[in-house]
Design an enzyme around this catalytic site. Structure first.
Site, mmCIF file in Angstrom:
data_model
loop_
_atom_site.group_PDB
_atom_site.id
_atom_site.type_symbol
_atom_site.label_atom_id
_atom_site.label_comp_id
_atom_site.label_asym_id
_atom_site.label_seq_id
_atom_site.Cartn_x
_atom_site.Cartn_y
_atom_site.Cartn_z
ATOM 1 N N GLY A 40 -0.476 1.595 9.769
ATOM 2 C CA GLY A 40 0.278 1.399 11.004
ATOM 3 C C GLY A 40 -0.524 0.969 12.213
ATOM 4 O O GLY A 40 -0.032 1.037 13.335
ATOM 5 N N PHE A 99 -6.206 4.744 8.501
ATOM 6 C CA PHE A 99 -4.790 5.013 8.777
ATOM 7 C C PHE A 99 -3.947 3.752 8.597
ATOM 8 O O PHE A 99 -4.416 2.641 8.873
ATOM 9 C CB PHE A 99 -4.615 5.516 10.215
ATOM 10 N N ASP A 126 -6.574 -6.432 4.634
ATOM 11 C CA ASP A 126 -5.947 -5.112 4.621
ATOM 12 C C ASP A 126 -5.886 -4.551 6.040
ATOM 13 O O ASP A 126 -6.929 -4.313 6.664
ATOM 14 C CB ASP A 126 -6.796 -4.197 3.719
ATOM 15 N N GLY A 127 -4.658 -4.373 6.535
ATOM 16 C CA GLY A 127 -4.465 -3.741 7.841
ATOM 17 C C GLY A 127 -3.669 -4.610 8.794
ATOM 18 O O GLY A 127 -4.071 -5.739 9.103
ATOM 19 N N GLY A 128 -2.515 -4.092 9.205
ATOM 20 C CA GLY A 128 -1.715 -4.795 10.208
ATOM 21 C C GLY A 128 -1.029 -6.056 9.720
ATOM 22 O O GLY A 128 -0.668 -6.913 10.525
ATOM 23 N N MET A 181 -8.925 8.185 0.303
ATOM 24 C CA MET A 181 -9.750 8.574 1.467
ATOM 25 C C MET A 181 -10.227 10.010 1.308
ATOM 26 O O MET A 181 -9.477 10.858 0.822
ATOM 27 C CB MET A 181 -8.917 8.475 2.753
ATOM 28 N N HIS A 203 -8.552 1.086 -3.580
ATOM 29 C CA HIS A 203 -9.456 0.903 -2.439
ATOM 30 C C HIS A 203 -10.095 2.251 -2.123
ATOM 31 O O HIS A 203 -9.439 3.143 -1.580
ATOM 32 C CB HIS A 203 -8.610 0.370 -1.264
ATOM 33 N N SER A 240 0.846 -1.193 0.000
ATOM 34 C CA SER A 240 0.000 0.000 0.000
ATOM 35 C C SER A 240 0.881 1.242 0.000
ATOM 36 O O SER A 240 1.643 1.473 0.946
ATOM 37 C CB SER A 240 -0.891 0.009 1.241
ATOM 38 N N HIS A 244 -1.362 -1.321 -4.133
ATOM 39 C CA HIS A 244 -2.622 -0.970 -3.466
ATOM 40 C C HIS A 244 -2.665 0.542 -3.225
ATOM 41 O O HIS A 244 -1.729 1.123 -2.663
ATOM 42 C CB HIS A 244 -2.689 -1.724 -2.138
HETATM 43 C C1 DX5 Z 1 -6.201 1.563 5.967
HETATM 44 C C2 DX5 Z 1 -5.776 1.226 4.556
HETATM 45 C C3 DX5 Z 1 -4.664 0.261 4.458
HETATM 46 C C4 DX5 Z 1 -3.361 0.705 5.057
HETATM 47 C C5 DX5 Z 1 -2.724 -0.513 5.639
HETATM 48 O O1 DX5 Z 1 -7.409 2.234 5.934
HETATM 49 O O2 DX5 Z 1 -6.855 0.701 3.822
HETATM 50 O O3 DX5 Z 1 -4.462 -0.156 3.109
HETATM 51 O O4 DX5 Z 1 -2.488 1.272 4.139
HETATM 52 O O5 DX5 Z 1 -1.617 -0.098 6.349
HETATM 53 P P1 DX5 Z 1 -0.798 -1.060 7.280
HETATM 54 O O6 DX5 Z 1 -0.301 -2.204 6.427
HETATM 55 O O7 DX5 Z 1 0.291 -0.187 7.788
HETATM 56 O O8 DX5 Z 1 -1.737 -1.541 8.349
HETATM 57 ZN ZN ZN Z 2 -6.494 -0.284 1.749
#
Ligand code: DX5
Ligand code: ZN
Length: 219
Positions: free
Chosen positions: A144, A142, A174-176, A36, A65, A7, A32
């Site tokens: 992280g 966000f 997606d996320g973490g 937003m 996304h 991403s 990705h």
């Molecule tokens: C969050 C995004 C993610 C984000 C993931 O709303 O959709 O794509 O970039 O970030 P990490 O991999 O740092 O959790």
């Molecule tokens: Zn995403």
């Protein structure tokens, strides 16, 4: 075969071309792009202009996304910018079938995303129509954040739903995602792994891609 989708949200935008080239050369599969609007999610990022710039930087598929209100108003622009997949949020689409159809009519693969609190049952009746199901494993907005463990059950249930409905959608998480969480997410049945900070916030971005790919491909 697991698909790794870095991403660019966590990338250095002053160096976007080089950062995308670097992850591509290191073995990334998709790019990705997190869009937003400051309304659907409490953060503001970028629009079609940057997706177009990403498209000029890589041959890899662009996985866009959309975390925005009224996504229907922007589908064509994101298609023109070079999106290969466009994913919209179930929670913001009152006529989800119509939105998914519009994406497919543009010749783009259609994805639907679910926030952690949105049940899987909300996409059951559209399962055969979608190309991608994006399961958010953090609250969108966000990079992280920490992986929400309940997402594992949702991934397993998504695999069952795909079988039950005889659907073909890819399951994306997606996320973490990082080297500690990737294996259990893979084991739960995920196909596409989005990773932002665990790639772009590392000192050695290329090594981070290689390591994640290794974890996913050794399974
Ligand atoms: C969050 C995004 C993610 C984000 C993931 O709303 O959709 O794509 O970039 O970030 P990490 O991999 O740092 O959790
Ligand atoms: Zn995403």
């Amino acid at each position: 075969m697991a698909i790794l989708a870095p991403s660019i949200l966590s990338s250095d935008f002053s160096n976007l071309y080089q950062q995308i080239r670097l992850v591509e050369m290191s073995g990334a599969d998709w790019i990705h792009c997190d869009v937003m609007d400051g309304h659907f999610v409490p953060n503001l990022t970028f629009g079609p202009i940057l997706v177009e710039a990403a498209n000029k930087s890589t041959e890899l598929p662009l996985d866009v996304h959309l975390m925005i209100e009224n996504p229907d108003n922007f589908l064509e622009e994101f298609y023109k910018a070079g999106s290969n997949y466009i994913t919209v949020h179930q929670e913001i689409c009152p006529h989800l079938n119509r939105t998914v159809s519009k994406i497919k009519e543009l010749g783009v693969k259609a994805g639907v995303a679910l926030k952690p609190s949105t049940p899987l049952s909300t996409i059951e009746d559209i399962a055969t129509e979608i190309d991608l199901l994006l399961i958010m494993s953090v609250n969108p907005g966000f990079g992280g954040q920490s992986f929400i463990n309940n997402s594992l059950k949702k991934i397993e249930n998504a695999v069952k739903l795909r079988q039950k409905t005889n659907s073909n959608f890819l399951i994306e998480v997606d996320g973490g995602i990082n080297k500690d969480t990737a294996k259990k997410v893979f084991d739960a049945g995920c196909d596409v792994f989005v990773a932002g900070s665990s790639i772009f916030k590392e000192d050695n971005i290329a090594a981070a891609v290689v390591e994640l790919k290794k974890i996913l491909n050794n399974k």
